[in-house]
Design an enzyme around this catalytic site. Structure first.
Site, mmCIF file in Angstrom:
data_model
loop_
_atom_site.group_PDB
_atom_site.id
_atom_site.type_symbol
_atom_site.label_atom_id
_atom_site.label_comp_id
_atom_site.label_asym_id
_atom_site.label_seq_id
_atom_site.Cartn_x
_atom_site.Cartn_y
_atom_site.Cartn_z
ATOM 1 N N HIS A 170 -81.230 57.693 -17.638
ATOM 2 C CA HIS A 170 -79.904 57.844 -17.047
ATOM 3 C C HIS A 170 -79.323 56.478 -16.706
ATOM 4 O O HIS A 170 -80.061 55.544 -16.401
ATOM 5 C CB HIS A 170 -79.987 58.711 -15.784
ATOM 6 C CG HIS A 170 -78.715 59.449 -15.504
ATOM 7 N ND1 HIS A 170 -77.626 59.414 -16.325
ATOM 8 C CD2 HIS A 170 -78.356 60.262 -14.468
ATOM 9 C CE1 HIS A 170 -76.656 60.158 -15.829
ATOM 10 N NE2 HIS A 170 -77.083 60.691 -14.697
ATOM 11 N N GLU A 210 -86.556 64.552 -12.338
ATOM 12 C CA GLU A 210 -86.202 63.136 -12.164
ATOM 13 C C GLU A 210 -87.102 62.503 -11.120
ATOM 14 O O GLU A 210 -87.524 63.173 -10.165
ATOM 15 C CB GLU A 210 -84.721 63.024 -11.782
ATOM 16 C CG GLU A 210 -84.356 63.676 -10.472
ATOM 17 C CD GLU A 210 -82.845 63.920 -10.330
ATOM 18 O OE1 GLU A 210 -82.289 64.694 -11.142
ATOM 19 O OE2 GLU A 210 -82.249 63.364 -9.408
ATOM 20 N N ARG A 269 -87.112 62.431 -16.422
ATOM 21 C CA ARG A 269 -85.867 61.650 -16.272
ATOM 22 C C ARG A 269 -86.152 60.415 -15.431
ATOM 23 O O ARG A 269 -86.649 60.527 -14.304
ATOM 24 C CB ARG A 269 -84.822 62.548 -15.615
ATOM 25 C CG ARG A 269 -83.618 61.810 -15.073
ATOM 26 C CD ARG A 269 -82.535 62.826 -14.784
ATOM 27 N NE ARG A 269 -81.541 62.358 -13.843
ATOM 28 C CZ ARG A 269 -80.525 63.083 -13.437
ATOM 29 N NH1 ARG A 269 -80.380 64.339 -13.876
ATOM 30 N NH2 ARG A 269 -79.651 62.603 -12.586
ATOM 31 N N ASP A 277 -84.041 68.915 -10.921
ATOM 32 C CA ASP A 277 -84.008 67.873 -9.875
ATOM 33 C C ASP A 277 -85.367 67.159 -9.803
ATOM 34 O O ASP A 277 -85.838 66.664 -10.802
ATOM 35 C CB ASP A 277 -83.586 68.489 -8.529
ATOM 36 C CG ASP A 277 -82.113 68.907 -8.549
ATOM 37 O OD1 ASP A 277 -81.379 68.422 -9.429
ATOM 38 O OD2 ASP A 277 -81.706 69.730 -7.717
ATOM 39 N N LYS A 282 -83.098 65.501 -3.285
ATOM 40 C CA LYS A 282 -82.442 64.449 -4.070
ATOM 41 C C LYS A 282 -80.958 64.332 -3.718
ATOM 42 O O LYS A 282 -80.381 65.186 -3.035
ATOM 43 C CB LYS A 282 -82.629 64.701 -5.566
ATOM 44 C CG LYS A 282 -82.175 66.055 -6.093
ATOM 45 C CD LYS A 282 -80.685 66.327 -6.150
ATOM 46 C CE LYS A 282 -79.911 65.371 -7.028
ATOM 47 N NZ LYS A 282 -79.892 65.746 -8.440
ATOM 48 N N SER A 336 -77.052 61.244 -8.774
ATOM 49 C CA SER A 336 -77.235 59.863 -9.205
ATOM 50 C C SER A 336 -75.979 59.011 -9.051
ATOM 51 O O SER A 336 -76.050 57.799 -8.981
ATOM 52 C CB SER A 336 -77.666 59.841 -10.676
ATOM 53 O OG SER A 336 -78.842 60.581 -10.830
ATOM 54 N N ASP A 374 -74.940 68.685 -4.156
ATOM 55 C CA ASP A 374 -76.041 68.462 -5.098
ATOM 56 C C ASP A 374 -77.181 67.734 -4.383
ATOM 57 O O ASP A 374 -77.606 66.662 -4.786
ATOM 58 C CB ASP A 374 -75.501 67.637 -6.286
ATOM 59 C CG ASP A 374 -76.492 67.560 -7.445
ATOM 60 O OD1 ASP A 374 -77.494 68.310 -7.434
ATOM 61 O OD2 ASP A 374 -76.273 66.734 -8.349
ATOM 62 N N GLY A 397 -77.711 70.695 -12.313
ATOM 63 C CA GLY A 397 -77.869 70.858 -10.870
ATOM 64 C C GLY A 397 -76.561 70.627 -10.146
ATOM 65 O O GLY A 397 -76.215 71.340 -9.197
HETATM 66 C C1 SPV Z 1 -76.556 67.143 -13.374
HETATM 67 O O1 SPV Z 1 -75.764 67.536 -14.229
HETATM 68 O O2 SPV Z 1 -76.766 67.741 -12.332
HETATM 69 C C2 SPV Z 1 -77.267 65.889 -13.557
HETATM 70 C C3 SPV Z 1 -76.661 64.859 -14.349
HETATM 71 O O3 SPV Z 1 -78.311 65.738 -12.995
HETATM 72 S S1 SPV Z 1 -75.900 63.813 -13.259
HETATM 73 O O4 SPV Z 1 -74.941 64.529 -12.489
HETATM 74 O O5 SPV Z 1 -75.287 62.799 -14.101
HETATM 75 O O6 SPV Z 1 -76.880 63.203 -12.389
HETATM 76 MG MG MG Z 2 -78.650 66.968 -11.509
#
Ligand code: SPV
Ligand code: MG
Length: 537
Positions: free
Chosen positions: A186, A110, A155, A83, A116, A119, A54, A43
């Site tokens: 995660h 997640e 997740r 997501d 969202k 993270s 994001d 994402g």
């Molecule tokens: C993504 O690659 O979009 C993820 C992993 O969700 S992270 O960026 O670590 O949340």
């Molecule tokens: Mg993501």
């Protein structure tokens, strides 16, 4: 094997597997060619590549479009970062159906709130989803899938949001009971302690997937030894591209030229290769009618043409001006008028002066010591499936070319039946002896050339070859094969051969050379007077 089954197998076997991030069709192909077993449809990377944050700024159907390109471009399975499922349980059901339709192998959702936030951005202040609501979303997704092997990964963001191991375990268990195929745990720590603590307590209740973006320094064998099933390299293709794009753009901005970057960027040929250009070329030859689009016109223009005297002191005959344009330009216009766009001129004498745009060029640097077939040989390797061949000093009306191309002959030549009145009388010319003489009805028959002769007084001559031939895909292959054979077996002979020698040899070996009779409408520029006449051609 189905993509879904491939991904499911990665989760259910004991060996550690890897998913590499991709964010569009091109990066998906790159990941597949690198040898990865599967793709993480990140994402973060997809949104970054789209130029947005994001934070679900790209709508879920926009993400779906991207992942559809990725799926179409590859055979390895894709696990889409879905997501939060883009809404409630109902959105999740539709998402699963739409992903299945696009052969996406699975989705990871997640336990956060839509829209969202990534993270790694203020993770501890991010609210988590209600456990039961999220479990219902997983169940809805599992109930919606039609393919038993479609994978739903749950997740858990408990560590990210600052909750402890107990919360992580509680959530993972609830999602397992709801039907999740795997747990993605995660963590934003720089070390894998949270992940390993979870794995230790969790055991093998469900396969565990991790994303070691922050704890990247951990040796992969640690994950392997602890029984982690899948590691996701989550964003590194996108980050590599970002660095390369920035450096390249900055360099070109500084230099205002391409010299420093040319050798550092992929070649255009590499871009075509990864796009699968070859497959399209093959498919075109299978499915498209044989049209002028497949035909290459080869203009043999290597010799000087001493007979034009001073006019060819500083340029070859093909570049002598007829009216406002050189001969070669008139010839190219004729080919273009019948739809042939790929025109290649074989250069030799004063080749640097043969420089019209929109033509391709190949060079016969041995032009002084070789003859026409050597020049032809230079152009054949890159020629299209069908070819027209003519000389750099011969003009003809477009209907003559069109008539040859419209025929069903493998090899066809244009023959002037009015050769007795030809301007070439008394000059070096090529005559043909055919299967029947020209008549008002010979166009209704298949007239073939028996032999080519140069002596105009020979008995049985039916016409003069206008120096133009057309060869269909089959005919061009015969010509290419013969030239290749001569190159290998008798290069000395090849160097001496003129076009009629080559055609004569084909005819002698049983290849049908079809003759098309016509009268006039062509001009061989062999004399200064012809230059004057040619200006009005
Ligand atoms: C993504 O690659 O979009 C993820 C992993 O969700 S992270 O960026 O670590 O949340
Ligand atoms: Mg993501």
């Amino acid at each position: 094997m189905k993509k879904t089954t491939k991904l499911k197998n990665m989760l259910t076997r004991t060996e550690l597997g890897f998913l590499m991030e991709a964010h569009n069709g091109l990066s998906a192909k790159v990941v597949q060619e690198a040898g990865f077993e599967g793709i993480w449809g990140s994402g973060l990377s997809i949104s970054a590549a789209l130029g947005v944050r994001d934070n679900n700024e790209a709508s879920w159907t926009q993400v779906l479009e991207v992942v559809e390109f990725m799926s179409d471009a590859t055979e390895i399975p894709i696990l889409l970062d879905g997501d939060t499922g883009y809404g409630n349980f109902n959105s999740m059901r539709r998402l699963v159906q739409k992903l299945e339709q696009r052969q996406v192998a699975g989705v990871c959702i997640e336990d956060k709130i839509f829209p969202k936030t990534n993270s790694f951005i203020r993770g501890t202040s991010q609210p988590l989803a209600d456990i039961q609501e999220f479990a219902g979303k997983i169940k809805a997704g599992k109930d919606a899938q039609r393919d038993d092997d479609f994978v739903i990964v749950a997740r858990v963001e408990a560590f990210i949001a600052g909750w402890g191991l107990d919360e992580a375990l509680k959530r993972a268990e609830a999602y397992r009971l709801a039907g999740a195929d795997a747990i993605l745990m995660h963590s934003a720590l720089k070390n894998p302690s949270e992940i390993l603590a979870f794995k230790k307590e969790w055991g093998d209740r469900l396969p565990v997937v991790i994303v070691p973006t922050k704890y990247y320094a951990t040796p992969t064998d640690v994950f392997r030894d602890q029984g982690i099933r899948v590691v996701i390299w989550a964003n590194h293709v996108m980050r590599a591209a970002l660095t390369a794009m920035k450096e390249t753009a900055a360099q070109i901005k500084r230099d205002e030229n391409l010299l420093q970057v040319e050798d550092r960027v992929a070649t255009v040929a590499e871009v075509f290769r990864i796009q699968g250009e070859n497959e399209l070329a093959e498919a075109e030859s299978r499915y498209l009618p044989k049209t002028a689009g497949h035909t290459t016109a080869i203009v043999l223009a290597a010799s000087r043409g001493v007979e034009l005297g001073a006019l060819t002191e500083d340029r070859p005959k093909a570049m002598v001006m007829l009216g406002s344009a050189p001969i070669l330009s008139h010839i190219a216009d004729t080919y273009r008028a019948v739809g042939i766009k790929d025109i290649v001129a074989v250069r030799g004498f004063k080749k640097e002066t043969v420089n019209l745009t929109s033509l391709r060029y190949v060079d016969n640097n041995d032009y002084a010591k070789t003859q026409e077939v050597s020049s032809l040989a230079k152009a054949l390797p890159d020629a299209g499936s069908a070819i027209c061949v003519s000389y750099g000093d011969v003009l003809f009306k477009k209907y003559v070319v069109a008539a040859l191309m419209e025929s069903d002959a493998d090899i066809a030549v244009a023959v002037d039946s009015g050769y007795r009145e030809s301007r070439n009388k008394g000059r070096l010319a090529d005559y043909v002896i055919c299967s029947e003489p020209p008549s008002r009805t010979s166009f209704l028959h298949k007239v073939t050339v028996n032999s080519f002769v140069s002596d105009p007084e020979r008995d049985g001559i039916h016409g003069e070859w206008m120096g133009l031939l057309y060869a269909s895909e089959k005919g061009a292959t015969l010509i290419k094969d013969l030239v290749r054979k001569l190159e290998k077996e008798d290069p000395t002979k090849l160097a001496r051969m003129k076009m009629p020698d080559l055609l004569g040899e084909l005819a002698a070996s049983g290849v049908e050379i079809r003759a098309f009779y016509t009268t006039g409408n062509w001009l061989d520029i062999d004399h200064v007077d012809d230059v004057v006449i040619g200006a009005n051609f």
